[in-house]
Design a protein around this motif. Structure first.
Motif, short mmCIF file in Angstrom:
data_model
loop_
_atom_site.label_atom_id
_atom_site.label_comp_id
_atom_site.label_asym_id
_atom_site.label_seq_id
_atom_site.Cartn_x
_atom_site.Cartn_y
_atom_site.Cartn_z
N PRO A 1 44.20 -12.41 -14.12
CA PRO A 1 43.46 -12.32 -12.85
C PRO A 1 44.25 -11.60 -11.76
N ALA A 2 43.50 -10.88 -10.90
CA ALA A 2 44.14 -10.22 -9.76
C ALA A 2 44.45 -11.27 -8.70
N VAL A 3 43.54 -12.23 -8.57
CA VAL A 3 43.75 -13.32 -7.61
C VAL A 3 43.29 -14.64 -8.26
N VAL A 4 44.08 -15.68 -8.03
CA VAL A 4 43.66 -17.02 -8.47
C VAL A 4 43.37 -17.82 -7.21
N VAL A 5 42.14 -18.33 -7.11
CA VAL A 5 41.78 -19.13 -5.94
C VAL A 5 41.77 -20.60 -6.36
N GLN A 6 42.69 -21.36 -5.81
CA GLN A 6 42.68 -22.79 -6.14
C GLN A 6 41.95 -23.55 -5.03
N VAL A 7 40.85 -24.19 -5.40
CA VAL A 7 40.07 -24.95 -4.42
C VAL A 7 40.51 -26.41 -4.50
N VAL A 8 40.89 -26.97 -3.36
CA VAL A 8 41.31 -28.38 -3.37
C VAL A 8 40.53 -29.18 -2.32
N ASP A 9 40.51 -30.47 -2.54
CA ASP A 9 39.87 -31.39 -1.60
C ASP A 9 40.92 -31.70 -0.52
N ALA A 10 40.64 -31.25 0.72
CA ALA A 10 41.66 -31.37 1.78
C ALA A 10 42.09 -32.81 2.02
N LYS A 11 41.15 -33.75 1.86
CA LYS A 11 41.53 -35.13 2.17
C LYS A 11 42.43 -35.74 1.09
N ASN A 12 42.43 -35.12 -0.08
CA ASN A 12 43.34 -35.58 -1.14
C ASN A 12 44.43 -34.55 -1.42
N ILE A 13 44.88 -33.91 -0.37
CA ILE A 13 45.82 -32.79 -0.51
C ILE A 13 47.08 -33.19 -1.26
N GLU A 14 47.55 -34.40 -1.02
CA GLU A 14 48.80 -34.84 -1.65
C GLU A 14 48.68 -34.81 -3.18
N ARG A 15 47.52 -35.28 -3.67
CA ARG A 15 47.29 -35.33 -5.11
C ARG A 15 47.10 -33.93 -5.68
N MET A 16 46.45 -33.07 -4.87
CA MET A 16 46.04 -31.75 -5.38
C MET A 16 47.18 -30.72 -5.39
N LEU A 17 48.19 -30.95 -4.54
CA LEU A 17 49.26 -29.95 -4.45
C LEU A 17 50.11 -29.86 -5.72
N HIS A 18 50.00 -30.86 -6.60
CA HIS A 18 50.75 -30.80 -7.86
C HIS A 18 50.40 -29.52 -8.63
N MET A 19 49.09 -29.26 -8.73
CA MET A 19 48.69 -28.08 -9.49
C MET A 19 49.08 -26.80 -8.73
N THR A 20 49.05 -26.88 -7.39
CA THR A 20 49.46 -25.71 -6.59
C THR A 20 50.90 -25.33 -6.96
N LEU A 21 51.76 -26.34 -7.01
CA LEU A 21 53.16 -26.07 -7.33
C LEU A 21 53.30 -25.54 -8.76
N GLN A 22 52.48 -26.06 -9.66
CA GLN A 22 52.52 -25.56 -11.05
C GLN A 22 52.11 -24.08 -11.10
N LEU A 23 51.04 -23.77 -10.35
CA LEU A 23 50.55 -22.38 -10.33
C LEU A 23 51.60 -21.46 -9.72
N MET A 24 52.29 -21.96 -8.70
CA MET A 24 53.34 -21.16 -8.07
C MET A 24 54.50 -20.94 -9.03
N GLU A 25 54.84 -21.99 -9.79
CA GLU A 25 55.91 -21.86 -10.78
C GLU A 25 55.54 -20.82 -11.83
N ALA A 26 54.23 -20.76 -12.14
CA ALA A 26 53.76 -19.80 -13.15
C ALA A 26 53.65 -18.39 -12.57
#
Lengths: 61, 668
Positions: B105-130
């Motif tokens: 992909p040229a861009v990966v858009v990760q959609v997260v639920d803002a009110k559960n940001i703490e739980r959702m940022l795990h995948m953000t960090l994984q995507l950043m590591e990748a």
């Protein structure tokens, strides 16, 4: 479906994957959450039928 | 270039709209995120009307693709199935990851639920590591704001080093900013999590030895390997062949350095990083913004405040199941429907057709299939378990179960037990047999033994709890004595077992979904599903138990066993008929409890003997099914060892309880 214990959303097929090694898997009507192992009974045909009717209605709308 | 192909590409299409849309050669924008975060709504905004829904090659998982014009440029937009983590558990997650890794992909858009940001940022960090070309979308911002939560998106952008857009997709808010962020996206490396020295060194060494080409960073590959990802392992093994052994050595060596699984170590480090970020980007503290639901949720898991809440829930169960289910419904079905109509009618027919008393006994009279097996199943068990399942479905749908697991976990830790055993123990309150099977998911032998033992001894199954509540209906004092004794035995034997069986005490963590009002349709569906499942399973077994009792009566074996059991029963102050109920209990615990119910309605069991018999039966041997699964899971020696302890222990506790209650002159 959604696991009532850990909240994971998964499909019925994924729930059956975890039961492959079990001797009762052929006759057992439970579905195991692939994340935490919590078990819930499979949805009966009647409930699935009602759901499909509801979905059809929504699509028509 | 080697691809991370986890499935063959073949068309298996179920299409909506214009199937002729050509997307070849277009740059791809891939949407990822957990289920129910509004990903499909975002997809709708980016694509417009024509989309294609097709099975991902080699699977039955739907993937939606469409074409979208962002600015002057056209993109292929792909909506992936819901995923919680880049380490997949379900097939949908596996497919989502494959798309992410295979489709460049040229861009990966990760959609997260803002009110559960703490739980959702795990995948953000994984995507950043990748090193995925990431744009983070904080969706459902309106819901977060309603909870008094404010997220500083600018600060979050600086912390992560990637574009962050706040949206309310259902209202179209922030969608232009998202389109802008996608068009202007430049691939840059975001900040990454720093793990401890041992893990960092292992990652470094794996990266250095890693050969082949991958579409994600070597750091991410190394972390996947350390966390035992089977797909990544086979991919790397395929590329490195014999050389893979050197990586195996590093992985094995690193695993040996930690007491816990590496997945847990990695998650914990990410969680620490996320908490640091959250502190900087959320404007108001969670304490100030905590609403009633959040406060209640915390109280439910609190080691002290959780106790009265649990007791209140048990008492509500007791009132609903014991009074409504057991008194009103059972009385009607047993005394009116079976007592006045079915039993006399069927007995009359059987006697007129079958002249031999021996064969009559198979169907009717004291232990007949219809007058005992079917009557127990329909008149006693069915109304009790139906009301129990209604109450259980309400609890399940409200989100209390994971909180109960966390609450028990905290208690477990206090007595030196490990917390992961919480899951099979909580499951045991549903069905002990299935829960015994789940103990195989526990990591150490020690955990498996303790959990199996506690399930066999001190955890009554749902059907048994239902009938016990029915037995104790109208006697609140007896109920509290039962609960206190069971809790004491659970904690005491758990403590002893944890002391006797040596080993590591691993930590336990689980995500706790939000607390919510139960939905009537969900409660109905769950209750119906469970009652149908239970009835299908229980009816044939009750019929079989009647046949076995009939055969046992014929051969004299049944009388021999009940006679043998009548001595310990008499010793704990019970009528000798209670021995029959204990024998039933070995077929199924609820069958035994139904036998006690019969004695109670016949006026043979009341007051202290009733509490004593209920406690003894609850502790008594597990049913045949649970016992056979214990043999299968833990072996003959262990199963027989447990039985050798449980059988006399149950009667010993019964004896002690009878002695204490009578000695104190307690009237129930």
């Amino acid at each position: 479906m959604k696991c009532p214990l850990c909240g994971l959303e998964f499909r019925e097929q994924d729930g059956l994957e975890g039961c492959k090694g079990c001797a009762l898997s052929g006759t057992c009507s439970l579905i195991k959450c692939p994340n935490c192992g919590y078990e819930v009974p499979k949805e009966p045909g009647l409930i699935k039928f009602i759901r499909s009717l509801k979905r059809q209605k929504e699509i028509k709308k | 270039m080697a691809l991370l192909s986890l499935g063959k590409k073949e068309e298996s299409c179920r299409c909506h709209g214009n199937t002729g849309e050509k997307t070849e050669g277009l740059q791809k924008v891939v949407l990822v995120g957990s289920p129910n975060v509004g990903k499909s709504v975002v997809f709708g905004y980016l694509t417009g009307r024509y989309v294609t829904v097709s099975n991902y090659p080699g699977t039955t998982v739907d993937v939606t693709r469409g074409k979208g014009k962002l600015g002057d440029k056209e993109f292929e937009i792909i909506d992936t199935p819901g995923m919680y983590s880049l380490l997949p558990i379900t097939e949908e997650e596996r497919v989502a990851r494959s798309i992410l890794l295979d489709e460049n992909p040229a861009v990966v858009v990760q959609v997260v639920d803002a009110k559960n940001i703490e739980r959702m940022l795990h995948m953000t960090l994984q995507l950043m590591e990748a090193e995925a070309p990431l744009v983070l979308v904080l969706n459902l911002m309106d819901e977060a704001e309603r909870l008094g939560m404010k997220v500083d998106t600018g600060q979050l952008e600086r912390e992560l080093g990637i574009p962050v857009v706040a949206t309310v997709a259902t209202e179209g808010r922030g969608m232009d900013l998202l389109k802008e962020a996608v068009i202007r996206h430049e691939k840059k490396r975001g900040g990454i999590v720093k793990y401890d020295k041992v893990l960092e060194s292992a990652v470094q060494r794996i990266q250095e030895k890693l050969k082949g080409e991958y579409r994600i960073s070597k750091r991410a590959i190394a972390l996947f390997l350390l966390q035992d990802d089977p797909d990544i392992r086979s991919l790397v093994r395929k590329q490195m062949k014999e050389d893979y052994r050197s990586l195996e050595e590093i992985i094995g060596e690193t695993k040996n350095r930690y007491g816990q699984p590496l997945n847990y170590i990695v998650t914990l480090a990410r969680q620490r990083e996320i908490l640091e970020i959250i502190k900087k980007v959320t404007v108001s503290s969670p304490e100030e913004t905590m609403d009633f639901r959040e406060r209640l949720s915390r109280l439910m898991m609190h080691p002290l405040a959780g106790v009265p809440i649990l007791l209140l829930i048990i008492y509500s169960f007791y009132e609903f199941v014991g009074v409504f289910g057991a008194q009103i419904s059972v009385n009607f079905l047993e005394e009116t429907v079976f007592g006045k109509y079915i039993n006399p009618f069927v007995t009359g027919i059987v006697i007129s057709i079958i002249p031999w008393k021996v064969w009559q006994n198979l169907f009717v009279h004291d232990y007949g299939i219809i007058t005992l097996g079917i009557r127990y199943a329909i008149a006693i068990i069915l109304p009790v378990v139906t009301t129990f399942f209604i109450a259980f479905s309400i609890i399940e749908d409200s989100g209390y179960l994971p909180r109960l697991a966390m609450f028990i976990d905290r208690l477990f830790k206090k007595i030196g037990l490990n917390g992961r055993a919480v899951i099979p123990i909580v499951l045991g309150f549903g069905c002990d047999t299935m829960a015994t099977m789940v103990t195989r998911t526990l990591e150490t032998k020690r955990e498996r033994i303790i959990a199996t033992f506690l399930l066999a001894l001190a955890v009554p199954c749902s059907a048994q709890i239902g009938v016990i509540l029915a037995l104790l209906a109208g006697n609140v004092g007896a109920l509290w004595i039962f609960i206190s004794v069971m809790a004491m035995i659970f904690l005491f034997t758990g403590y002893l077992a944890a002391k006797i069986v040596p080993g590591e005490k691993p930590l336990f963590f689980m995500e706790v979904p939000p607390l919510r009002w139960p939905k009537l349709s969900n409660v109905f569906t769950k209750t119906y599903t469970r009652v149908e499942w239970y009835f299908k399973e229980v009816l044939p077994l009750f019929v079989l138990a009647s046949i076995l009792i009939w055969a046992g009566k014929l051969t004299g074996l049944f009388d021999l066993l009940t006679n043998a059991l009548s001595y310990p029963a008499a010793l704990i102050g019970l009528p000798k008929e209670a021995a029959t109920a204990f024998l039933y209990g070995f077929f199924r615990r609820d069958f035994g409890a139904a036998g006690l119910y019969d004695l109670k309605t016949a006026g043979l069991l009341n007051g202290i003997p009733l509490v004593v018999s209920v406690v003894t039966l609850a502790l008594f041997m597990p049913c045949i099914a649970q016992f056979s699964i214990t043999i299968k899971e833990r072996g003959w020696k262990m199963a027989l060892g447990m039985a050798a302890f449980i059988f006399p222990f149950a009667f010993f506790v019964g004896y002690l309880l009878n002695f204490v209650l009578n000695g104190l002159g307690i009237a129930l």
